[in-house]
Design a protein around this motif. Structure first.
Motif, PDB file in Angstrom:
ATOM      1  N   GLY A  91       0.788  -1.226   0.000  1.00 29.68           N
ATOM      2  CA  GLY A  91       0.000   0.000   0.000  1.00 29.68           C
ATOM      3  C   GLY A  91       0.813   1.266   0.000  1.00 29.68           C
ATOM      4  O   GLY A  91       0.261   2.344  -0.240  1.00 29.68           O
ATOM      5  N   GLN A  92       2.121   1.170   0.261  1.00 25.49           N
ATOM      6  CA  GLN A  92       2.968   2.362   0.251  1.00 25.49           C
ATOM      7  C   GLN A  92       3.408   2.687  -1.185  1.00 25.49           C
ATOM      8  O   GLN A  92       3.445   1.791  -2.047  1.00 25.49           O
ATOM      9  N   PRO A  93       3.750   3.954  -1.450  1.00 25.77           N
ATOM     10  CA  PRO A  93       3.960   4.409  -2.845  1.00 25.77           C
ATOM     11  C   PRO A  93       5.000   3.606  -3.627  1.00 25.77           C
ATOM     12  O   PRO A  93       4.808   3.327  -4.818  1.00 25.77           O
ATOM     13  N   LYS A  94       6.150   3.228  -3.027  1.00 28.58           N
ATOM     14  CA  LYS A  94       7.222   2.545  -3.752  1.00 28.58           C
ATOM     15  C   LYS A  94       7.250   1.037  -3.500  1.00 28.58           C
ATOM     16  O   LYS A  94       8.251   0.375  -3.743  1.00 28.58           O
ATOM     17  N   ASN A  96       7.152  -2.739  -3.852  1.00 30.60           N
ATOM     18  CA  ASN A  96       7.393  -3.715  -4.914  1.00 30.60           C
ATOM     19  C   ASN A  96       6.706  -5.023  -4.520  1.00 30.60           C
ATOM     20  O   ASN A  96       7.074  -5.645  -3.519  1.00 30.60           O
ATOM     21  N   VAL A 292      -6.989   1.343   0.879  1.00 24.85           N
ATOM     22  CA  VAL A 292      -6.316   1.020  -0.392  1.00 24.85           C
ATOM     23  C   VAL A 292      -7.262   0.189  -1.254  1.00 24.85           C
ATOM     24  O   VAL A 292      -7.818  -0.812  -0.784  1.00 24.85           O
TER      25      VAL A 292
END
Length: 461
Positions: A91-94, A96, A292
């Motif tokens: 759920g965090q921007p970066k 993977n 999210v």
């Protein structure tokens, strides 16, 4: 003495009857297949404090630093599963989504994870990463995330299904002592197109796995299941949290650790039907887990799992009872046929603070009520004990008095009577029974007839 013993028995039996209301037992049910299910942090479980999410920077072999997120969960018997991601947590921007799956074993107050490019030593508030040569590669700090839609207030025109005050909006529902909704509740009003906000808390079930671990679900119109499950620290599954049960897995596994409050926001559009009963358009679902998006306007060609058959008939939404103590709160719904609003509703800082203060106030009130209940119970127990002691004292006094009376009474010797002779009585009875003419004196007997003489004999010979 027999009277005294009987008196003791009767009096002690009465005391036992008085004491019966004080007796009680607490039964703890536990499913043998699933193991224990905790709805609050277990004090004696040393594995529970080591679960959770961690994040920090790690130095690679070429000297570059990158962010790593780690999720770790207990699976019982001091064993752990974990998954690590480059770029941060789900759920965090970066983030993977390529997972690094690991396993671990607890030793005292820490866990050693293996299976990745490093060994990870997990402690309560931090993790240390060590490479094959024993060189430190970085540290991860514990993080506690909160959904941006947590404590979301119901917008204008919404129907508040549950706010902890009652279960009037359900045909079947039960509330816990701390004002939470239990699993197995059926919503009374029925809706066609709607937006639903739900806050839920998963139980801690370390020995359970798969569908046995914190299972419930939101059955929209009793047909389409938005899955609720403790799938923390797993890769996205077709039957995990956020899945359209056994139809489509969530785009991302946004499950938080058990015993942490989470949010489920669902936008549902019902199917459309023709006059001949044929379906003109499928139902669609968009859903968010912890703020999210995990399902994006997904078209459902049919019901999911064990849902009711599709037909042009409204049915109630249900909170599934799968036997696990999943808890719910702050449930509201917007009927899009009557009103509209932005969805999901993200809470402001002021709204969060207000909700936290309200929850703290409710907690204090519950604690005050619990203290009062405990004091009342203590007073009742003391009163009951005094009653029993009084009854016991009366019994002892009665027994003592009875014993003293027995001792003071003079001992009387038994009077022996000579046995009466029964012979005269028998003779009298015999005399009465014998008739007067039955006995004749010998002198009055009639002369006996002489036998006939033989031939040649004379009377005088």
């Amino acid at each position: 003495m027999l009277f005294t013993k009987r008196l003791k028995f009767i009096c002690f039996f009465q005391i036992a009857l008085i004491a019966i209301p004080m007796l009680g037992s607490t039964i703890v049910a536990q499913n043998k297949e699933k193991g224990p299910a905790y709805t609050s942090p277990p004090a004696k479980d040393m594995s529970f404090p080591l679960m959770g999410e961690f994040m920090g920077s790690v130095t690679s072999d070429d000297g570059k630093k990158q962010i790593v997120g780690l999720q770790i969960r207990s699976i019982g018997n001091d064993q752990f599963d974990a998954v690590a991601y480059y770029g941060g947590l789900p759920g965090q921007p970066k983030f993977n989504p390529e997972p690094i799956q690991m396993i671990g074993k607890r030793s005292g107050e820490f866990v050693v994870l293996s299976g990745g490019p490093w060994a990870i030593f997990v402690e309560n508030n931090q993790c240390r990463l060590v490479d094959l040569q024993g060189k430190s590669r970085g540290q991860l700090k514990r993080v506690k995330r909160r959904s941006p839609t947590m404590h979301s207030p119901a917008p204008e025109g919404a129907v508040i299904l549950f706010d902890g005050t009652g279960t009037d909006q359900f045909t079947t529902a039960e509330k816990t002592s701390d004002d939470l909704l239990m699993e197995g509740a059926d919503v009374k009003p029925m809706f066609q197109d709607f937006n639903l906000h739900v806050e839920f808390r998963l139980p801690y079930m370390p020995y359970a796995d798969g569908q046995q671990r914190g299972n419930s679900g939101l059955y929209l119109q009793s047909r389409y299941e938005c899955q609720v499950l403790d799938s923390f620290a797993l890769i996205p599954k077709i039957d995990g949290l956020g899945a359209l049960y056994r139809f489509r897995p969530p785009a991302i596994n946004m499950c938080f650790p058990p015993l942490v409050w989470q949010t489920y926001d669902v936008q549902f559009t019902a199917p459309r039907w023709n006059a001949d009963g044929s379906k003109a358009r499928n139902a669609t679902i968009t859903s968010w887990i912890n703020g999210v998006k995990v399902q994006d306007n997904v078209s459902l060609p049919n019901k999911t799992g064990a849902g009711k058959i599709e037909e042009p008939l409204l049915l109630p939404t249900r909170f599934q009872d799968h036997g696990d103590p999943v808890r719910f709160r702050n449930i509201w719904v917007v009927d899009r046929g009557l009103t509209s609003s932005d969805f999901p509703q993200k809470t402001t800082k002021e709204q969060i603070q207000s909700a936290i203060k309200l929850e703290q106030l409710k907690r204090k009130e519950r604690a005050k009520a619990a203290r009062k209940q405990a004091a009342d119970k203590k007073r009742a127990a003391a009163k009951q004990k005094a009653k029993i002691d009084s009854a016991k004292a009366k019994v002892e006094q009665t027994v003592k008095t009875s014993s003293e009376l027995e001792k003071k009474q003079p001992v009387q010797k038994p009077v022996s009577k000579k046995p009466e002779s029964k012979k005269p009585t028998a003779e009298k009875k015999a005399d009465k029974k014998v008739p007067a003419k039955a006995t004749l004196k010998p002198s009055l007997k009639a002369p006996q007839k002489q036998p006939a003489k033989k031939t040649g004999e004379t009377p005088d010979s």
